[in-house]
Design a protein around this motif. Structure first.
Motif, PDB file in Angstrom:
ATOM      1  N   ARG A  44       0.842  -1.194   0.000  1.00  0.00           N
ATOM      2  CA  ARG A  44       0.000   0.000   0.000  1.00  0.00           C
ATOM      3  C   ARG A  44       0.881   1.250   0.000  1.00  0.00           C
ATOM      4  NH1 ARG A  44      -2.840  -3.367   3.644  1.00  0.00           N
ATOM      5  NH2 ARG A  44      -4.933  -3.910   2.886  1.00  0.00           N
ATOM      6  N   ILE A  45       0.563   2.158  -0.907  1.00  0.00           N
ATOM      7  CA  ILE A  45       1.258   3.454  -0.954  1.00  0.00           C
ATOM      8  C   ILE A  45       0.190   4.536  -0.846  1.00  0.00           C
ATOM      9  CG2 ILE A  45       2.796   4.952  -2.269  1.00  0.00           C
ATOM     10  CD1 ILE A  45       3.853   2.510  -3.708  1.00  0.00           C
ATOM     11  N   GLU A  46       0.296   5.342   0.201  1.00  0.00           N
ATOM     12  CA  GLU A  46      -0.708   6.370   0.450  1.00  0.00           C
ATOM     13  C   GLU A  46      -0.033   7.741   0.530  1.00  0.00           C
ATOM     14  OE1 GLU A  46      -3.653   4.703   3.601  1.00  0.00           O
ATOM     15  OE2 GLU A  46      -1.720   3.684   3.914  1.00  0.00           O
ATOM     16  N   VAL A  47      -0.657   8.725  -0.061  1.00  0.00           N
ATOM     17  CA  VAL A  47      -0.168  10.101   0.001  1.00  0.00           C
ATOM     18  C   VAL A  47      -1.199  10.939   0.755  1.00  0.00           C
ATOM     19  CG1 VAL A  47       0.549  12.127  -1.308  1.00  0.00           C
ATOM     20  CG2 VAL A  47       1.030   9.849  -2.189  1.00  0.00           C
ATOM     21  N   ALA A  48      -0.744  11.736   1.694  1.00  0.00           N
ATOM     22  CA  ALA A  48      -1.660  12.579   2.471  1.00  0.00           C
ATOM     23  C   ALA A  48      -0.950  13.866   2.854  1.00  0.00           C
ATOM     24  CB  ALA A  48      -2.131  11.842   3.728  1.00  0.00           C
ATOM     25  N   ARG A  49      -1.725  14.905   3.067  1.00  0.00           N
ATOM     26  CA  ARG A  49      -1.197  16.166   3.593  1.00  0.00           C
ATOM     27  C   ARG A  49      -1.492  16.207   5.088  1.00  0.00           C
ATOM     28  NH1 ARG A  49      -4.079  17.672  -0.801  1.00  0.00           N
ATOM     29  NH2 ARG A  49      -5.683  18.587   0.529  1.00  0.00           N
ATOM     30  N   VAL A  50      -0.441  16.408   5.876  1.00  0.00           N
ATOM     31  CA  VAL A  50      -0.588  16.427   7.330  1.00  0.00           C
ATOM     32  C   VAL A  50       0.167  17.617   7.898  1.00  0.00           C
ATOM     33  CG1 VAL A  50      -0.848  13.920   7.461  1.00  0.00           C
ATOM     34  CG2 VAL A  50       1.423  14.936   7.698  1.00  0.00           C
ATOM     35  N   GLN A  51      -0.086  17.909   9.155  1.00  0.00           N
ATOM     36  CA  GLN A  51       0.619  18.974   9.882  1.00  0.00           C
ATOM     37  C   GLN A  51       1.604  18.355  10.864  1.00  0.00           C
ATOM     38  OE1 GLN A  51      -0.423  22.349   8.102  1.00  0.00           O
ATOM     39  NE2 GLN A  51       0.419  22.546  10.142  1.00  0.00           N
ATOM     40  N   VAL A  52       2.796  18.869  10.900  1.00  0.00           N
ATOM     41  CA  VAL A  52       3.792  18.439  11.878  1.00  0.00           C
ATOM     42  C   VAL A  52       3.960  19.564  12.893  1.00  0.00           C
ATOM     43  CG1 VAL A  52       6.221  17.875  12.247  1.00  0.00           C
ATOM     44  CG2 VAL A  52       5.018  16.922  10.280  1.00  0.00           C
ATOM     45  N   ASP A  53       3.587  19.300  14.155  1.00  0.00           N
ATOM     46  CA  ASP A  53       3.693  20.338  15.176  1.00  0.00           C
ATOM     47  C   ASP A  53       5.135  20.479  15.651  1.00  0.00           C
ATOM     48  OD1 ASP A  53       4.181  18.222  16.923  1.00  0.00           O
ATOM     49  OD2 ASP A  53       2.105  18.137  17.637  1.00  0.00           O
ATOM     50  N   ASP A  54       5.376  21.466  16.495  1.00  0.00           N
ATOM     51  CA  ASP A  54       6.745  21.767  16.933  1.00  0.00           C
ATOM     52  C   ASP A  54       7.387  20.595  17.664  1.00  0.00           C
ATOM     53  OD1 ASP A  54       6.544  24.254  15.819  1.00  0.00           O
ATOM     54  OD2 ASP A  54       5.969  25.261  17.671  1.00  0.00           O
ATOM     55  N   ARG A  55       6.597  19.902  18.490  1.00  0.00           N
ATOM     56  CA  ARG A  55       7.157  18.794  19.266  1.00  0.00           C
ATOM     57  C   ARG A  55       7.608  17.661  18.349  1.00  0.00           C
ATOM     58  NH1 ARG A  55       4.129  15.861  24.290  1.00  0.00           N
ATOM     59  NH2 ARG A  55       4.900  17.725  25.337  1.00  0.00           N
ATOM     60  N   ARG A  56       6.757  17.288  17.408  1.00  0.00           N
ATOM     61  CA  ARG A  56       7.134  16.203  16.504  1.00  0.00           C
ATOM     62  C   ARG A  56       8.259  16.633  15.574  1.00  0.00           C
ATOM     63  NH1 ARG A  56       3.856  12.765  11.888  1.00  0.00           N
ATOM     64  NH2 ARG A  56       5.140  10.894  12.093  1.00  0.00           N
ATOM     65  N   ALA A  57       8.239  17.887  15.143  1.00  0.00           N
ATOM     66  CA  ALA A  57       9.302  18.381  14.274  1.00  0.00           C
ATOM     67  C   ALA A  57      10.657  18.308  14.972  1.00  0.00           C
ATOM     68  CB  ALA A  57       9.006  19.818  13.851  1.00  0.00           C
ATOM     69  N   GLU A  58      10.675  18.614  16.272  1.00  0.00           N
ATOM     70  CA  GLU A  58      11.926  18.517  17.024  1.00  0.00           C
ATOM     71  C   GLU A  58      12.416  17.081  17.073  1.00  0.00           C
ATOM     72  OE1 GLU A  58      13.608  19.433  21.562  1.00  0.00           O
ATOM     73  OE2 GLU A  58      11.484  19.667  21.085  1.00  0.00           O
ATOM     74  N   ALA A  59      11.490  16.145  17.292  1.00  0.00           N
ATOM     75  CA  ALA A  59      11.878  14.731  17.352  1.00  0.00           C
ATOM     76  C   ALA A  59      12.361  14.222  16.003  1.00  0.00           C
ATOM     77  CB  ALA A  59      10.697  13.896  17.841  1.00  0.00           C
ATOM     78  N   LEU A  60      11.768  14.732  14.909  1.00  0.00           N
ATOM     79  CA  LEU A  60      12.130  14.281  13.572  1.00  0.00           C
ATOM     80  C   LEU A  60      13.287  15.067  12.970  1.00  0.00           C
ATOM     81  CD1 LEU A  60       8.548  13.828  12.046  1.00  0.00           C
ATOM     82  CD2 LEU A  60      10.113  12.017  12.743  1.00  0.00           C
ATOM     83  N   ASP A  61      13.686  16.165  13.633  1.00  0.00           N
ATOM     84  CA  ASP A  61      14.754  17.037  13.131  1.00  0.00           C
ATOM     85  C   ASP A  61      14.380  17.602  11.763  1.00  0.00           C
ATOM     86  OD1 ASP A  61      17.134  18.415  13.027  1.00  0.00           O
ATOM     87  OD2 ASP A  61      18.277  16.734  12.230  1.00  0.00           O
ATOM     88  N   MET A  62      13.193  18.194  11.679  1.00  0.00           N
ATOM     89  CA  MET A  62      12.749  18.862  10.463  1.00  0.00           C
ATOM     90  C   MET A  62      11.901  20.059  10.874  1.00  0.00           C
ATOM     91  SD  MET A  62       9.653  16.399   8.997  1.00  0.00           S
ATOM     92  CE  MET A  62       9.343  17.512   7.609  1.00  0.00           C
TER      93      MET A  62
END
Length: 510
Positions: free
Chosen positions: A275-293
């Protein structure tokens, strides 16, 4: 209002205002008081209220129940009650996977033991961040090593491919030695493919980004994916109708998706579902810090399968280059995906467990506004002027001697006058000493000391009419990618064949 044992009264404000989960109990462990954080961490029980005197078993009941090995935790609490010393912080894991740090401190009043203070802190997020940082540092270290090796290999392969092509012109069409020569060249090109994967992992690959509608791009891939996966695997692709745009190299994004698909195919030899799925999502500040983006809107590409999944040991090494559980695979699939996505400013997450398949999420910043071209100061390098009569003069700068000799030989065979230098300092000296026109500067980008960009700026200051052609096998830093590739300046990627070299030089000379 507090109405419990008077010997606990002085410490109640401390219990009330601490952010950690706190339990204060009498020396015999018979009575206790907890704060709101304790109840929030372990859950409430009938009759358990913040800052209310209760019997200790009521206070500890939900806490003990949070752990699988309840008896062991009870024994450790009992042992610490009997020790009138401060205990070191210890880490426990709850039944639902949370990581808790706890410590015990005996409380003394005028040298007499007055109470026991227990503190628990939820360290789950901190431990995840620490592990994320450790993995990122490890991958960056390996990436720098891989990038350096790939850079050197690209120089060597340029020489191998180039001299193979030069030798090929000296044999008759039916000469059996040509077959051997072609085998050498084919092996070199396979090695070049390997170095491209290493460069992708190390985030030093030359990329040519553009605005890409990911949903539309994946919508055009079902037939290719079906051929890749075979008849045993069903491919399902879904995405938004109004598109999801990112600023990325479309070829690299396709490569990432195909690499993940190939991994899924190999994990499901008996068949399954991709399965390949494409979606538009929001990355909040906390998750962005964890993901380094960066935080904000992102385009998420999820590639999942219903294969056997991975155990914890395999999961921990999945992004390491050359790690594979299926020899003779090269083990560069996931590392390549990681490098491509990170170089594009995104992040990759991997979730898998035995018997539960594998799920990979690619998160790419959504394209929202035009990219500003910040390379205008060097635009003077691309001025075109009429070429004077006579052979063109080319200043070639390359720190790898075998490549320098190859380039000089190929260009001189085309009737060009070649000035050659092995570093920027020598090139600047030739530029200053040469009294005539220099039509073209052909320079490597990554060199010891001054790089090709800096050299081009210095030479163009004295020769504003000069044209510049950059060559490299990888982008050493973001400025190279931005100031050459993204700015649309003439560029030749290593390894290259002699005919590609001459074609590119003639194109730039006009």
């Amino acid at each position: 209002m507090w109405t419990g044992p008077s010997r606990l009264t002085p410490f109640i404000p401390l219990v009330e205002h601490l952010h950690e989960a706190v339990c204060l109990e009498t020396t015999d462990g018979g009575e206790a008081v907890v704060n709101a954080a304790w109840i929030a961490l372990f859950g409430g029980a009938l009759g358990l209220e913040p800052l209310q005197q209760v019997v200790s078993p009521l206070a500890w009941g939900t806490a003990f129940a949070a752990f699988e090995d309840t008896v062991s935790v009870q024994a450790r609490v009992a042992a610490r009650r009997g020790a009138a010393v401060v205990s070191a912080a210890e880490t426990l894991t709850t039944s639902d996977g949370r990581t808790l740090e706890w410590e015990h401190a005996p409380v003394f009043t005028r040298g007499v033991l007055a109470a026991h203070l227990w503190r628990f802190r939820d360290a789950t997020r901190q431990r995840l961040l620490e592990e994320s940082v450790r993995q990122s540092q490890r991958l960056n270290t390996v990436g720098r090593l891989a990038g350096g090796i790939a850079h050197d290999f690209n120089n060597l392969l340029t020489a191998v491919v180039g001299y193979c092509d030069l030798l090929d012109t000296q044999f008759d069409h039916g000469d059996p030695r040509r077959f051997d020569l072609h085998e050498i060249r084919n092996a070199a090109m396979r090695a070049a493919s390997l170095t491209r994967q290493l460069l992708a992992f190390s985030r030093r690959q030359i990329m040519q980004p553009e605005i890409v509608d990911v949903a539309m791009m994946l919508g055009e891939m079902p037939k290719m994916l079906a051929r890749l996966m075979g008849e045993q695997v069903r491919v399902e692709i879904s995405g938004p109708d109004d598109g999801a745009e990112v600023f990325a190299d479309p070829g690299q994004i396709e490569q990432a998706v195909f690499s993940l698909a190939a991994n899924a195919r190999d994990a499901m030899p008996e068949g399954g579902i991709l399965r390949i799925e494409v979606a538009r999502v929001q990355v909040d500040d906390r998750r962005a810090e964890a993901l380094d983006m960066r935080s904000g809107p992102v385009v998420q590409i999820t590639v999942s399968d219903n294969g056997p999944g991975m155990d914890e040991a395999t999961l921990a090494s999945a992004f390491d280059p050359f790690f594979t559980t299926r020899p003779p695979a090269q083990g560069l699939g996931l590392p390549t995906v990681y490098g491509i996505v990170r170089q594009t400013g995104g992040a990759v997450t991997l979730d898998s467990a035995p018997g539960q398949g594998t799920r990979v999420e690619i998160l790419l910043p959504q394209y929202l506004e035009p990219v500003v071209d910040s390379a205008a100061p060097l635009a003077v390098l691309e001025r075109r002027v009429a070429t004077p009569s006579g052979p063109a003069v080319v200043l070639v700068v390359e720190d790898e001697a075998s490549v320098l000799r190859l380039v000089r030989r190929v260009l001189e065979a085309e009737g060009l006058v070649v000035l050659s230098a092995q570093d920027a300092e020598e090139a600047l000296l030739l530029h200053q000493q040469h009294v005539g026109t220099i039509d073209l500067l052909l320079t490597d980008v990554v060199m010891p000391g001054m790089n090709g960009l800096q050299l081009a700026a210095k030479v163009s200051a004295g020769r504003p009419e000069i044209r510049v052609l950059f060559m490299s096998g990888y982008a050493d830093n973001a400025a190279v990618q931005r100031d050459i590739i993204d700015a649309g300046r003439p560029f030749l990627q290593k390894p290259f064949a002699p005919d590609r070299l001459t074609t590119r030089v003639k194109d730039v000379l006009g």
